[in-house]
Design a protein around this motif. Structure first.
Motif, PDB file in Angstrom:
ATOM      1  N   PHE A 194       0.672  -1.239  -0.040  1.00 56.67           N
ATOM      2  CA  PHE A 194      -0.046   0.035  -0.057  1.00 56.67           C
ATOM      3  C   PHE A 194       0.823   1.266   0.144  1.00 56.67           C
ATOM      4  O   PHE A 194       0.580   2.376  -0.698  1.00 56.67           O
ATOM      5  N   LEU A 195       2.016   1.211   0.740  1.00 52.63           N
ATOM      6  CA  LEU A 195       2.800   2.400   0.774  1.00 52.63           C
ATOM      7  C   LEU A 195       3.755   2.723  -0.246  1.00 52.63           C
ATOM      8  O   LEU A 195       3.910   3.682  -0.909  1.00 52.63           O
ATOM      9  N   LEU A 196       4.107   1.486  -0.964  1.00 56.36           N
ATOM     10  CA  LEU A 196       4.633   1.603  -2.278  1.00 56.36           C
ATOM     11  C   LEU A 196       3.945   2.029  -3.250  1.00 56.36           C
ATOM     12  O   LEU A 196       4.206   2.973  -4.150  1.00 56.36           O
ATOM     13  N   SER A 197       2.389   1.736  -3.270  1.00 53.53           N
ATOM     14  CA  SER A 197       1.785   2.468  -4.295  1.00 53.53           C
ATOM     15  C   SER A 197       1.351   3.648  -4.253  1.00 53.53           C
ATOM     16  O   SER A 197       1.205   4.548  -5.101  1.00 53.53           O
ATOM     17  N   SER A 198       1.040   4.010  -2.914  1.00 56.36           N
ATOM     18  CA  SER A 198       0.626   5.587  -2.534  1.00 56.36           C
ATOM     19  C   SER A 198       1.612   6.564  -2.907  1.00 56.36           C
ATOM     20  O   SER A 198       1.487   7.560  -3.368  1.00 56.36           O
ATOM     21  N   PHE A 199       2.918   6.108  -2.502  1.00 61.49           N
ATOM     22  CA  PHE A 199       4.123   7.157  -2.741  1.00 61.49           C
ATOM     23  C   PHE A 199       4.731   6.784  -4.156  1.00 61.49           C
ATOM     24  O   PHE A 199       5.947   7.228  -4.216  1.00 61.49           O
ATOM     25  N   LYS A 200       4.242   5.909  -5.100  1.00 62.36           N
ATOM     26  CA  LYS A 200       4.474   5.774  -6.240  1.00 62.36           C
ATOM     27  C   LYS A 200       5.966   5.133  -6.408  1.00 62.36           C
ATOM     28  O   LYS A 200       7.027   5.936  -7.043  1.00 62.36           O
ATOM     29  N   ILE A 201       6.402   4.451  -5.590  1.00 61.57           N
ATOM     30  CA  ILE A 201       7.819   3.824  -5.497  1.00 61.57           C
ATOM     31  C   ILE A 201       7.835   2.553  -6.414  1.00 61.57           C
ATOM     32  O   ILE A 201       7.141   1.588  -5.835  1.00 61.57           O
ATOM     33  N   LYS A 202       8.771   2.525  -6.978  1.00 66.12           N
ATOM     34  CA  LYS A 202       8.891   1.083  -8.032  1.00 66.12           C
ATOM     35  C   LYS A 202       9.945   0.313  -7.551  1.00 66.12           C
ATOM     36  O   LYS A 202      10.734   0.662  -6.884  1.00 66.12           O
ATOM     37  N   SER A 203       9.782  -1.014  -7.647  1.00 68.24           N
ATOM     38  CA  SER A 203      10.728  -1.981  -7.299  1.00 68.24           C
ATOM     39  C   SER A 203      11.048  -2.932  -8.445  1.00 68.24           C
ATOM     40  O   SER A 203      10.291  -2.763  -9.408  1.00 68.24           O
ATOM     41  N   THR A 204      11.982  -3.822  -8.049  1.00 74.18           N
ATOM     42  CA  THR A 204      12.127  -4.687  -9.156  1.00 74.18           C
ATOM     43  C   THR A 204      11.166  -5.865  -9.136  1.00 74.18           C
ATOM     44  O   THR A 204      10.249  -6.033  -8.258  1.00 74.18           O
ATOM     45  N   TYR A 205      11.209  -6.759 -10.278  1.00 73.81           N
ATOM     46  CA  TYR A 205      10.177  -7.698 -10.402  1.00 73.81           C
ATOM     47  C   TYR A 205      10.255  -8.689  -9.508  1.00 73.81           C
ATOM     48  O   TYR A 205       9.383  -9.251  -8.439  1.00 73.81           O
ATOM     49  N   TYR A 206      11.326  -9.114  -8.800  1.00 76.86           N
ATOM     50  CA  TYR A 206      11.684 -10.138  -7.706  1.00 76.86           C
ATOM     51  C   TYR A 206      11.156  -9.463  -6.483  1.00 76.86           C
ATOM     52  O   TYR A 206      10.673 -10.266  -5.652  1.00 76.86           O
ATOM     53  N   ALA A 207      11.544  -8.327  -6.096  1.00 76.05           N
ATOM     54  CA  ALA A 207      11.185  -7.742  -4.927  1.00 76.05           C
ATOM     55  C   ALA A 207       9.713  -7.511  -4.859  1.00 76.05           C
ATOM     56  O   ALA A 207       8.980  -8.001  -3.596  1.00 76.05           O
ATOM     57  N   CYS A 208       8.971  -7.373  -5.815  1.00 73.25           N
ATOM     58  CA  CYS A 208       7.542  -7.174  -5.940  1.00 73.25           C
ATOM     59  C   CYS A 208       6.949  -8.463  -5.711  1.00 73.25           C
ATOM     60  O   CYS A 208       6.080  -8.639  -4.832  1.00 73.25           O
ATOM     61  N   GLY A 209       7.612  -9.374  -6.476  1.00 74.17           N
ATOM     62  CA  GLY A 209       7.093 -10.895  -6.382  1.00 74.17           C
ATOM     63  C   GLY A 209       6.923 -11.352  -4.954  1.00 74.17           C
ATOM     64  O   GLY A 209       6.189 -12.065  -4.851  1.00 74.17           O
ATOM     65  N   PHE A 210       7.864 -11.309  -4.209  1.00 75.23           N
ATOM     66  CA  PHE A 210       8.230 -11.524  -2.888  1.00 75.23           C
ATOM     67  C   PHE A 210       6.963 -11.070  -1.917  1.00 75.23           C
ATOM     68  O   PHE A 210       6.460 -11.707  -1.444  1.00 75.23           O
ATOM     69  N   LEU A 211       6.772  -9.866  -2.085  1.00 79.70           N
ATOM     70  CA  LEU A 211       5.679  -9.434  -1.252  1.00 79.70           C
ATOM     71  C   LEU A 211       4.516  -9.728  -1.637  1.00 79.70           C
ATOM     72  O   LEU A 211       3.541 -10.176  -0.884  1.00 79.70           O
TER      73      LEU A 211
END
Length: 324
Positions: free
Chosen positions: A81-98
């Motif tokens: 939610f916080l990553l989306s709210s503050f428009k912080i992008k991540s790598t595919y692997y980090a996103c996949g883990f969460l």
């Protein structure tokens, strides 16, 4: 819950700059409420390991398992939610883990609710017909087996998703640096996942719903047909009803992507943003905290210990002063 994140990403990306303070305010309110519930969950987890009776009773062992899943889900959901709210992008692997952690823990909760409902039915039935048999049916060993089956089912669910991802990536190339914000939709982007999600959610919640409703009917029938402890039966019925409400909230949250897209066709972005945040609190945070409210405040064995642990962590507190 996490299926809301892609609509959220589109909303926050297009909200005017003058509404940035509103976004920050909502984020702080949600962060504060989530951290408060996380604190309560963690204290209840500690409470359930503070006395032997909690470690040797099937009801409390199942509650501990449910709280573990709900707490981890709250943490992963809050991070997304916080990553989306503050428009912080991540790598595919980090996103996949969460995302995988959130999906994994999300599927554990309804299955555990089903086992807890069956345990309540068995407890009330055996209390009338076979008063000494409940301990022999729901032993620590059998409860551990039930929990292992629940976690194994969640693992199988995740493995199926991973195999589907591998199949999708044999057809297209993988971009390790995501251009979109991290969410369940951006991670499981292929249309095949939508069909799988609908089939899995329908099967899961239909079976769990039938288990809870069947347990409720069984307890109600036992309470009417036998001279049993009416107070105990009434509490069991209330607990099962709360489990059904909790399951309904989780089911509604799992279908929220469809709901929010339908609302987006008639409402402006600002209104949609507010609706999203309100629904996030009531459909994502609240269902994961009902376990603490259902058992922590209503259970006569847990409540005094929980209240003591909640209000007495600090030296010089009121509770400590009273105990002197």
């Amino acid at each position: 819950m996490l299926s809301w994140l892609q609509p959220k990403a589109n909303i926050t990306a297009s909200v005017p700059q003058r509404e940035a303070y509103e976004i920050i305010l909502f984020a702080l309110l949600i962060l504060g409420s989530t951290c408060s519930f996380l604190y309560i969950n963690c204290v209840l987890l500690y409470t359930l390991r503070s006395k032997p009776v909690f470690c040797e009773t099937s009801r409390y062992i199942l509650l501990y398992n449910l709280l573990i899943a709900d707490t981890v889900h709250l943490i992963s959901s809050l991070l997304l939610f916080l990553l989306s709210s503050f428009k912080i992008k991540s790598t595919y692997y980090a996103c996949g883990f969460l995302v995988l952690v959130s999906v994994f823990t999300q599927s554990i909760s309804p299955l555990t609710l089903a086992v807890m409902s069956i345990e309540r039915y068995v407890a009330n039935t055996t209390a009338v017909c076979h008063p000494l048999r409940h301990a022999s049916i729901f032993t620590v060993r059998s409860t551990g087996i039930a929990i292992a089956v629940v976690w194994a089912s969640a693992v199988i669910h995740i493995l199926i998703r991973v195999f589907m991802l591998v199949y999708v990536f044999t057809k297209i190339s993988l971009n390790l640096h995501m251009n979109e914000l991290c969410s369940k939709e951006t991670f499981f982007f292929a249309p095949i996942f939508n069909d799988f999600e609908e089939a899995h959610a329908s099967t899961l919640f239909l079976s769990v719903g039938l288990a809870i409703i069947g347990s409720y009917i069984g307890v109600a029938h036992t309470a009417r047909s036998a001279s049993t402890d009416k107070v105990s039966a009434r509490k069991a019925l209330q607990t099962l009803l709360l489990h059904l409400i909790q399951l309904s909230l989780i089911l509604t949250a799992s279908m929220f992507s469809t709901i929010i897209i339908a609302i987006a066709r008639t409402e402006d972005r600002s209104t949609l943003f507010r609706i999203y945040n309100v629904c996030y609190v009531f459909l994502s945070i609240l269902p994961r905290c009902l376990s603490a409210l259902i058992y922590g405040l209503r259970d006569q064995t847990i409540r005094p210990v929980l209240v003591k642990n909640l209000c007495c962590p600090w030296k010089g507190s009121i509770c400590l002063n009273k105990s002197k």
